[in-house]
Design a protein around this motif. Structure first.
Motif, PDB file in Angstrom:
ATOM      1  N   PHE A 158      65.228  -2.714  67.491  1.00 44.92           N
ATOM      2  CA  PHE A 158      65.286  -1.458  66.740  1.00 44.92           C
ATOM      3  C   PHE A 158      64.088  -0.622  67.165  1.00 44.92           C
ATOM      4  CE2 PHE A 158      64.312   0.908  62.683  1.00 44.92           C
ATOM      5  CZ  PHE A 158      65.406   1.748  62.740  1.00 44.92           C
TER       6      PHE A 158
ATOM      7  N   LEU B 155      69.323   1.286  68.045  1.00 48.26           N
ATOM      8  CA  LEU B 155      69.521  -0.107  68.430  1.00 48.26           C
ATOM      9  C   LEU B 155      69.805  -0.198  69.916  1.00 48.26           C
ATOM     10  CD1 LEU B 155      71.902  -1.425  65.625  1.00 48.26           C
ATOM     11  CD2 LEU B 155      69.433  -1.685  65.774  1.00 48.26           C
TER      12      LEU B 155
ATOM     13  N   PHE C 175      66.581  -0.001  59.557  1.00 50.09           N
ATOM     14  CA  PHE C 175      67.051  -1.008  60.497  1.00 50.09           C
ATOM     15  C   PHE C 175      68.330  -1.664  59.988  1.00 50.09           C
ATOM     16  CE2 PHE C 175      65.532  -5.112  62.873  1.00 50.09           C
ATOM     17  CZ  PHE C 175      66.542  -4.959  63.806  1.00 50.09           C
TER      18      PHE C 175
ATOM     19  N   ALA D 158      71.188   0.665  60.261  1.00 48.21           N
ATOM     20  CA  ALA D 158      71.643   0.774  61.655  1.00 48.21           C
ATOM     21  C   ALA D 158      72.488  -0.448  62.033  1.00 48.21           C
ATOM     22  CB  ALA D 158      70.450   0.923  62.594  1.00 48.21           C
ATOM     23  N   LEU D 159      72.081  -1.633  61.572  1.00 47.03           N
ATOM     24  CA  LEU D 159      72.863  -2.837  61.841  1.00 47.03           C
ATOM     25  C   LEU D 159      74.222  -2.782  61.155  1.00 47.03           C
ATOM     26  CD1 LEU D 159      69.968  -5.420  61.489  1.00 47.03           C
ATOM     27  CD2 LEU D 159      71.250  -4.952  63.601  1.00 47.03           C
TER      28      LEU D 159
ATOM     29  N   TYR E 225      61.976   2.952  66.910  1.00 45.28           N
ATOM     30  CA  TYR E 225      61.676   4.087  66.050  1.00 45.28           C
ATOM     31  C   TYR E 225      60.499   4.821  66.688  1.00 45.28           C
ATOM     32  CZ  TYR E 225      60.934   6.804  61.813  1.00 45.28           C
ATOM     33  OH  TYR E 225      60.808   7.826  60.912  1.00 45.28           O
TER      34      TYR E 225
END
Length: 148
Positions: A54, A2, A94, A97-98, A56
């Motif tokens: 995000f 992030l 995602f 990660a948030l 990747y």
């Protein structure tokens, strides 16, 4: 990974939602689907709220906000994954990660989000991560919450 997103990077994100339905799923019913990019940036308060890209494989594949909605809570909003990258499990990575980002704040007791009832893929993803639907008087949205 992030990272805070820039207005220039937001232009790329904005291009992912090409139809009115795409924009509705991304922005919800409170942002007009044909709003220009500058209006969307302002309406989302991207200069005030944590607006996160995000990445990747060194490629921008997602956008969302994760901000303090009220004391003890973070709210995930306006999540979108690049349509060309969907179906690869990146949405799950995602959201995780948030959540990691939200849980970094020791005062956070829960994370909330809203999703359109017809967005079945998102609903299934959030349920699989432990989010629970909350009661709601607005039939346009399904509020969900995940406790720490």
């Amino acid at each position: 990974m992030l990272k805070t997103i820039s207005p220039q990077q937001f232009q790329k994100v904005f291009s992912w939602a090409q139809t009115a339905r795409d924009r509705l799923f991304w922005l919800g019913p409170n942002v007009h689907t044909d709003s220009p990019i500058n209006d969307v940036w302002a309406r989302l308060k991207c200069d005030e709220r944590p607006s996160l890209g995000f990445w990747y494989d060194n490629k921008l594949v997602g956008f969302a906000q994760c901000y303090e909605k009220y004391e003890g809570a973070r709210h995930i909003a306006c999540l979108i994954v690049n349509p060309q990258e969907r179906g690869k499990g990146l949405g799950r990575l995602f959201v995780q990660a948030l959540l990691d980002y939200a849980w970094q704040h020791p005062d956070v007791e829960h994370v909330t989000l809203n999703v359109l009832p017809e967005n079945h893929r998102a609903l299934n993803l959030y349920r699989s991560l432990g989010f629970v639907e909350q009661t709601n008087s607005d039939p346009q949205m399904v509020p969900m919450r995940l406790m720490r």
